[in-house]
Write a protein that holds these residues in place. Structure first.
Motif, PDB file in Angstrom:
ATOM      1  N   TYR A 177     -20.568   0.582   0.787  1.00  0.00           N
ATOM      2  CA  TYR A 177     -20.208  -0.782   1.162  1.00  0.00           C
ATOM      3  C   TYR A 177     -18.697  -0.863   1.224  1.00  0.00           C
ATOM      4  N   VAL A 178     -18.183  -1.434   2.298  1.00  0.00           N
ATOM      5  CA  VAL A 178     -16.732  -1.448   2.492  1.00  0.00           C
ATOM      6  C   VAL A 178     -16.261  -2.862   2.822  1.00  0.00           C
ATOM      7  N   LYS A 179     -15.186  -3.264   2.130  1.00  0.00           N
ATOM      8  CA  LYS A 179     -14.522  -4.529   2.444  1.00  0.00           C
ATOM      9  C   LYS A 179     -13.323  -4.166   3.304  1.00  0.00           C
ATOM     10  N   ASN A 180     -13.264  -4.708   4.496  1.00  0.00           N
ATOM     11  CA  ASN A 180     -12.188  -4.372   5.425  1.00  0.00           C
ATOM     12  C   ASN A 180     -11.258  -5.554   5.637  1.00  0.00           C
ATOM     13  N   LEU A 181     -10.001  -5.223   5.930  1.00  0.00           N
ATOM     14  CA  LEU A 181      -8.953  -6.226   6.136  1.00  0.00           C
ATOM     15  C   LEU A 181      -8.755  -6.454   7.631  1.00  0.00           C
ATOM     16  N   ILE A 197      -5.583   1.383   8.579  1.00  0.00           N
ATOM     17  CA  ILE A 197      -5.113   0.088   9.111  1.00  0.00           C
ATOM     18  C   ILE A 197      -6.042  -1.037   8.647  1.00  0.00           C
ATOM     19  N   LEU A 198      -7.300  -0.701   8.316  1.00  0.00           N
ATOM     20  CA  LEU A 198      -8.267  -1.719   7.881  1.00  0.00           C
ATOM     21  C   LEU A 198      -8.419  -1.788   6.364  1.00  0.00           C
ATOM     22  N   ARG A 199      -7.668  -0.972   5.639  1.00  0.00           N
ATOM     23  CA  ARG A 199      -7.890  -0.899   4.194  1.00  0.00           C
ATOM     24  C   ARG A 199      -7.575  -2.233   3.518  1.00  0.00           C
ATOM     25  N   HIS A 200      -8.478  -2.666   2.656  1.00  0.00           N
ATOM     26  CA  HIS A 200      -8.295  -3.917   1.919  1.00  0.00           C
ATOM     27  C   HIS A 200      -7.842  -3.600   0.490  1.00  0.00           C
ATOM     28  N   ARG A 255     -14.572   6.282  16.068  1.00  0.00           N
ATOM     29  CA  ARG A 255     -14.451   7.728  15.886  1.00  0.00           C
ATOM     30  C   ARG A 255     -13.015   8.046  15.524  1.00  0.00           C
ATOM     31  N   THR A 256     -12.841   9.120  14.753  1.00  0.00           N
ATOM     32  CA  THR A 256     -11.482   9.547  14.399  1.00  0.00           C
ATOM     33  C   THR A 256     -11.345  11.043  14.663  1.00  0.00           C
ATOM     34  N   ASP A 257     -10.087  11.496  14.653  1.00  0.00           N
ATOM     35  CA  ASP A 257      -9.851  12.944  14.690  1.00  0.00           C
ATOM     36  C   ASP A 257      -9.981  13.475  13.267  1.00  0.00           C
ATOM     37  N   ASP A 295     -14.200   9.883  -2.166  1.00  0.00           N
ATOM     38  CA  ASP A 295     -15.585  10.340  -2.079  1.00  0.00           C
ATOM     39  C   ASP A 295     -16.013  10.476  -0.617  1.00  0.00           C
ATOM     40  N   LEU A 296     -15.590   9.517   0.218  1.00  0.00           N
ATOM     41  CA  LEU A 296     -15.915   9.572   1.648  1.00  0.00           C
ATOM     42  C   LEU A 296     -15.411  10.883   2.259  1.00  0.00           C
ATOM     43  N   TRP A 297     -14.152  11.174   2.058  1.00  0.00           N
ATOM     44  CA  TRP A 297     -13.555  12.357   2.693  1.00  0.00           C
ATOM     45  C   TRP A 297     -14.176  13.642   2.181  1.00  0.00           C
ATOM     46  N   LYS A 298     -14.437  13.685   0.862  1.00  0.00           N
ATOM     47  CA  LYS A 298     -15.046  14.888   0.292  1.00  0.00           C
ATOM     48  C   LYS A 298     -16.435  15.109   0.899  1.00  0.00           C
ATOM     49  N   GLY A 343     -14.225  15.989  14.549  1.00  0.00           N
ATOM     50  CA  GLY A 343     -13.807  14.626  14.262  1.00  0.00           C
ATOM     51  C   GLY A 343     -14.881  13.961  13.426  1.00  0.00           C
ATOM     52  N   PHE A 344     -14.784  12.633  13.290  1.00  0.00           N
ATOM     53  CA  PHE A 344     -15.749  11.902  12.478  1.00  0.00           C
ATOM     54  C   PHE A 344     -16.186  10.636  13.213  1.00  0.00           C
ATOM     55  N   THR A 345     -17.438  10.227  12.974  1.00  0.00           N
ATOM     56  CA  THR A 345     -17.970   8.989  13.558  1.00  0.00           C
ATOM     57  C   THR A 345     -18.412   8.068  12.433  1.00  0.00           C
ATOM     58  N   SER A 346     -18.115   6.782  12.575  1.00  0.00           N
ATOM     59  CA  SER A 346     -18.594   5.814  11.600  1.00  0.00           C
ATOM     60  C   SER A 346     -19.301   4.666  12.298  1.00  0.00           C
ATOM     61  N   VAL A 347     -20.417   4.249  11.719  1.00  0.00           N
ATOM     62  CA  VAL A 347     -21.155   3.085  12.208  1.00  0.00           C
ATOM     63  C   VAL A 347     -21.319   2.121  11.047  1.00  0.00           C
ATOM     64  N   ARG A 348     -21.021   0.849  11.278  1.00  0.00           N
ATOM     65  CA  ARG A 348     -21.108  -0.145  10.212  1.00  0.00           C
ATOM     66  C   ARG A 348     -22.012  -1.279  10.643  1.00  0.00           C
ATOM     67  N   ARG A 349     -22.706  -1.837   9.678  1.00  0.00           N
ATOM     68  CA  ARG A 349     -23.632  -2.915  10.005  1.00  0.00           C
ATOM     69  C   ARG A 349     -23.642  -3.965   8.926  1.00  0.00           C
ATOM     70  N   PHE A 357       0.841  -1.210   0.000  1.00  0.00           N
ATOM     71  CA  PHE A 357       0.000   0.000   0.000  1.00  0.00           C
ATOM     72  C   PHE A 357       0.869   1.250   0.000  1.00  0.00           C
ATOM     73  N   ASN A 358       0.464   2.236  -0.808  1.00  0.00           N
ATOM     74  CA  ASN A 358       1.021   3.590  -0.693  1.00  0.00           C
ATOM     75  C   ASN A 358      -0.120   4.475  -0.222  1.00  0.00           C
ATOM     76  N   TYR A 359      -0.135   4.801   1.064  1.00  0.00           N
ATOM     77  CA  TYR A 359      -1.262   5.568   1.598  1.00  0.00           C
ATOM     78  C   TYR A 359      -1.145   7.042   1.242  1.00  0.00           C
ATOM     79  N   HIS A 360      -2.264   7.760   1.449  1.00  0.00           N
ATOM     80  CA  HIS A 360      -2.320   9.168   1.030  1.00  0.00           C
ATOM     81  C   HIS A 360      -1.298  10.033   1.781  1.00  0.00           C
TER      82      HIS A 360
END
Ligand SMILES: Cc1cc2nc3c(=O)[nH]c(=O)nc-3n(C[C@H](O)[C@H](O)[C@H](O)COP(=O)(O)O)c2cc1C
Lengths: 248, 156
Positions: B105-109, B78-81, B46-48, B91-94, B133-139, B18-21
């Motif tokens: 829909y997200v595939k996580n590692l 850390i979870l990026r697949h 949650r993130t900063d 798109d998420l960040w924007k 900050g940001f909050t995420s909920v996944r189901r 991976f080459n992260y942003h």
């Protein structure tokens, strides 16, 4: 001046007298006149809130969102060890064992309590079910939902977990939960409105020490609460963010 | 971030660099083993402002297979697949920086190299008018939706 207090109508009717006893206790504790007004449905209660007729409320997480963000209510406390969770149940003879076996056209019996409905609709998503491919029968009370399941007038019923657990043993024997939510961080909150906000600290300290004297402990028992714990603004904001992410 | 370690992986794995942003690199190891999200559970984090994890719930810990202290303070990637296209996260960040709700829909590692699919929503935490900050909920979502997302992501 008398202040109006209300409780989200999703509580167990068996606790009505408990809320009146609590109100009497609270008036003495903070030395204010408070009138308890209980509404029959979430809709009626929401109208009273919109008309600014409520200054103190034990609110479900869904209503707490609008109260804090739009009406300037501030959090005081919540019941300890009581998270808001939901259960989807079926008749114990139903062939349905899990959510993924449910199909289009499933008949849902539900109250209009918005938080329970939201949590339960989310739990139906793995079966590809949503508002448009299910049929909802709306009821005013959880006991009527149990009846719908017993009579096979509905395939599944939506319950607040606490209310489900408090159904009679005979009723529960004829039902079977197929899924429980595991959210842990969503609670009913006691909130004060702007006109009573000056009493927040008094109220909070009285509530926190309530379990320590025998009278207070008795009142808690009639509500089936262990004790109150303080809720600060950021904890409420966090819960509201979470509700926001879940709302459609 | 440290490379993923073969000792942590269960099953046969492939490698991906991976080459992260933020300019950092990490060797990821991934398998074909899927873990199902339990019905009724919600994964919360949650993130900063930069996407560094500040808080996670027990379901998050369980599904990621990391310990809590391996997650707090780490970037959410850390979870990026490797199967997740960069465009989805752009798109998420924007979206969340404009204070709108993002969902997808997200595939996580997982730490053990396996993966899990979720339906995720992310929102900005706005306090006194500022994003803090940001909050995420996944189901859990349906197999049909996962198949659709998989096909779509292959075209990006
Ligand atoms: C609240 C929040 C939750 C996120 N959750 C995830 C996640 O579960 N999985 C993931 O791969 N990225 C997630 N991201 C996006 C990551 O921050 C990052 O943008 C993404 O992994 C791509 O990383 P990269 O652009 O550095 O390669 C999340 C971001 C935020 C703000």
């Amino acid at each position: 001046m008398t202040h109006n207090f209300t409780v989200s109508p999703d509580f167990n009717p068996g606790h009505i007298s408990g809320w009146y006893i609590f109100n009497t206790w609270l008036q003495r504790a903070i030395n204010e006149e408070i009138h308890l007004e209980l509404y029959n449905s979430a809709k009626e209660q929401r109208k009273a809130i919109a008309d600014d007729q409520v200054e103190l409320i034990y609110a479900n997480p869904y209503d707490a969102t609008a109260l804090v963000r739009d009406k300037g209510f501030i959090p005081v406390a919540r019941a300890d060890n009581k998270a808001d969770e939901a259960i989807i149940a079926v008749n114990h003879e139903s062939p349905i064992l899990n959510v993924e076996q449910l199909t289009d056209g499933t008949r849902i019996s539900s109250t209009d309590d918005p938080d329970v409905r939201m949590m339960c609709m989310i739990m139906l998503e793995p079966a590809g079910l949503n508002k448009s491919n299910t049929i909802t029968i709306q009821r005013d009370a959880y006991i009527l939902i149990a009846k719908d399941l017993l009579k096979n007038d509905a395939d599944i019923g939506f319950f607040l977990e606490e209310t489900y657990n408090e159904l009679s043993d005979i009723t529960k024997k004829q039902l079977r939960p197929i899924v429980h939510s595991q959210i842990h961080v969503i609670h009913h909150l006691l909130l004060v409105g702007p006109k009573l906000a000056h009493k927040k600290n008094d109220m909070q300290s009285s509530l926190l020490s309530m379990a320590d004297d025998s009278k207070g402990a008795g009142v808690l028992k009639s509500l089936n609460f262990e004790r109150w714990v303080a809720v600060e603004q950021e904890e409420a904001e966090f819960m509201i963010d979470l509700m926001d992410t879940l709302a459609e | 971030m440290k490379d993923m370690m073969p000792d942590d992986i269960s099953g046969e794995y492939q490698e991906h660099m991976f080459n992260y942003h933020d300019g950092t690199q990490r060797k990821a190891l991934f398998t074909n083993i899927e873990t199902q999200l339990p019905e009724g559970s919600l994964i919360v984090s949650r993130t900063d402002l930069r996407g560094i994890i500040t808080d996670v719930n027990q379901s998050f810990i369980d599904m990621s297979a990391y310990h809590k202290d391996e997650l707090i303070g780490q970037p959410h990637y850390i979870l990026r697949h490797p199967d997740m296209p960069a465009a989805a996260f752009g798109d998420l960040w924007k979206t969340v920086q404009q204070r709108n709700k993002w969902y997808g829909y997200v595939k996580n590692l997982r730490k053990d190299g396996g993966f899990y699919w979720v339906y995720a929503t992310v929102i900005a935490n706005v306090r006194n008018g500022d994003i803090t900050g940001f909050t995420s909920v996944r189901r859990k979502t349906s197999r049909t939706k996962i198949n659709e997302a998989e096909t779509y992501y292959q075209t990006l």
